[in-house]
Design an enzyme around this catalytic site. Structure first.
Site, PDB file in Angstrom:
ATOM      1  N   ASP A  32     -19.268 -39.202 -17.244  1.00 50.93           N
ATOM      2  CA  ASP A  32     -19.810 -37.989 -17.738  1.00 50.93           C
ATOM      3  C   ASP A  32     -19.475 -37.263 -18.533  1.00 50.93           C
ATOM      4  O   ASP A  32     -18.081 -37.673 -19.307  1.00 50.93           O
ATOM      5  CB  ASP A  32     -19.768 -36.961 -17.111  1.00 50.93           C
ATOM      6  CG  ASP A  32     -20.265 -35.675 -17.112  1.00 50.93           C
ATOM      7  OD1 ASP A  32     -21.916 -35.456 -17.217  1.00 50.93           O
ATOM      8  OD2 ASP A  32     -19.303 -34.642 -16.764  1.00 50.93           O
ATOM      9  N   ASP A  66     -19.458 -33.376 -20.748  1.00 56.86           N
ATOM     10  CA  ASP A  66     -18.725 -31.745 -21.027  1.00 56.86           C
ATOM     11  C   ASP A  66     -18.337 -31.984 -19.749  1.00 56.86           C
ATOM     12  O   ASP A  66     -18.601 -31.884 -18.665  1.00 56.86           O
ATOM     13  CB  ASP A  66     -20.096 -30.726 -20.608  1.00 56.86           C
ATOM     14  CG  ASP A  66     -20.863 -30.864 -21.993  1.00 56.86           C
ATOM     15  OD1 ASP A  66     -20.605 -32.010 -22.666  1.00 56.86           O
ATOM     16  OD2 ASP A  66     -22.308 -30.664 -21.893  1.00 56.86           O
TER      17      ASP A  66
HETATM   18 MG    MG Z   1     -19.360 -32.493 -16.614  1.00 55.71          MG
END
Ligand code: MG
Ligand code: ZN
Length: 214
Positions: A21, A23
């Site tokens: 992932d 962010d």
């Molecule tokens: Mg995230």
């Protein structure tokens, strides 16, 4: 020459990968990050990615960007943010092999972005596409993220999953209510999550702790 080509082919179709992932996992969570200059690497991200690169393990970013669907920023911003991220990683010898993002949202999206797509996590579409492009063996791979949907996406693609306690991960409850997410655990950092998984790769044990069937 023939033998060498054969070996390269064999390793290409069967290598493990790490899906990250973006962010809250590689970079600081900024709540709909919309400016490349706001990209800030989390402390262990660059070194960990460089380590995976040096071992020949594929590194793929898979990120939901519903800010596009919601009209918060244009789709063109994503490439700018990823170029900035590449620039920040380069001095560490770290490289993301592939970026996939989902610009959609099934209920909040505007115009063409309002679709029930197959790529928005927890669906596995971004992972399966990246796996095909990079020659990743999903069954030997790991998805790392800071939200429950990341873990689900990993499991839905046939990978193991690990939570990082950065970004939203600081407050994610580990009570998964019987969901099977092929969960390896919650870790303080990306480095810790990858260390744990690397140990399992060499040990012969798959190291999976399935919370639905403890
Ligand atoms: Mg995230
Ligand atoms: Zn999508």
């Amino acid at each position: 020459m023939t033998e060498s080509t054969g070996n390269e082919f064999a390793s290409r179709i069967s290598r493990p990968g790490v899906f990250l992932d973006r962010d809250g996992t590689i970079i600081e969570e900024k709540h709909y990050l919309s400016r490349p200059e706001d990209v800030v690497l989390l402390p262990t991200a660059a070194d960990t990615i460089a380590r995976l690169n040096s071992l020949g393990i594929a590194v793929a970013v898979v990120t939901n960007q519903a800010g596009i669907a919601r009209g918060y920023f244009p789709e063109t911003l994503v490439a700018e943010v990823h170029a900035r991220l590449d620039d920040l990683l380069a001095p560490f010898g770290a490289k993301i092999d592939r970026y996939d993002y989902c610009p959609h949202h099934a209920t909040e999206g505007q115009g063409k972005y309002r679709i029930d797509c197959n790529c928005r996590k927890p669906k596995p579409g971004m992972l399966t596409r990246a796996a095909e492009e990079l020659g990743i063996d999903l069954s030997r791979s790991l998805m790392i993220g800071d939200r429950f949907g990341d873990l689900q996406a990993g499991a839905n693609a046939g990978c193991q999953s690990a939570l990082v306690r950065t970004g939203y991960g600081a407050s994610v409850s580990l009570d998964f209510e019987g969901e099977s997410v092929r969960f390896r655990g919650a870790f303080a950092s990306l480095a810790d999550a990858v260390d744990d998984w690397m140990r399992s790769l060499g040990s012969g044990s798959n190291g999976i702790r399935d919370l639905a069937d403890p």
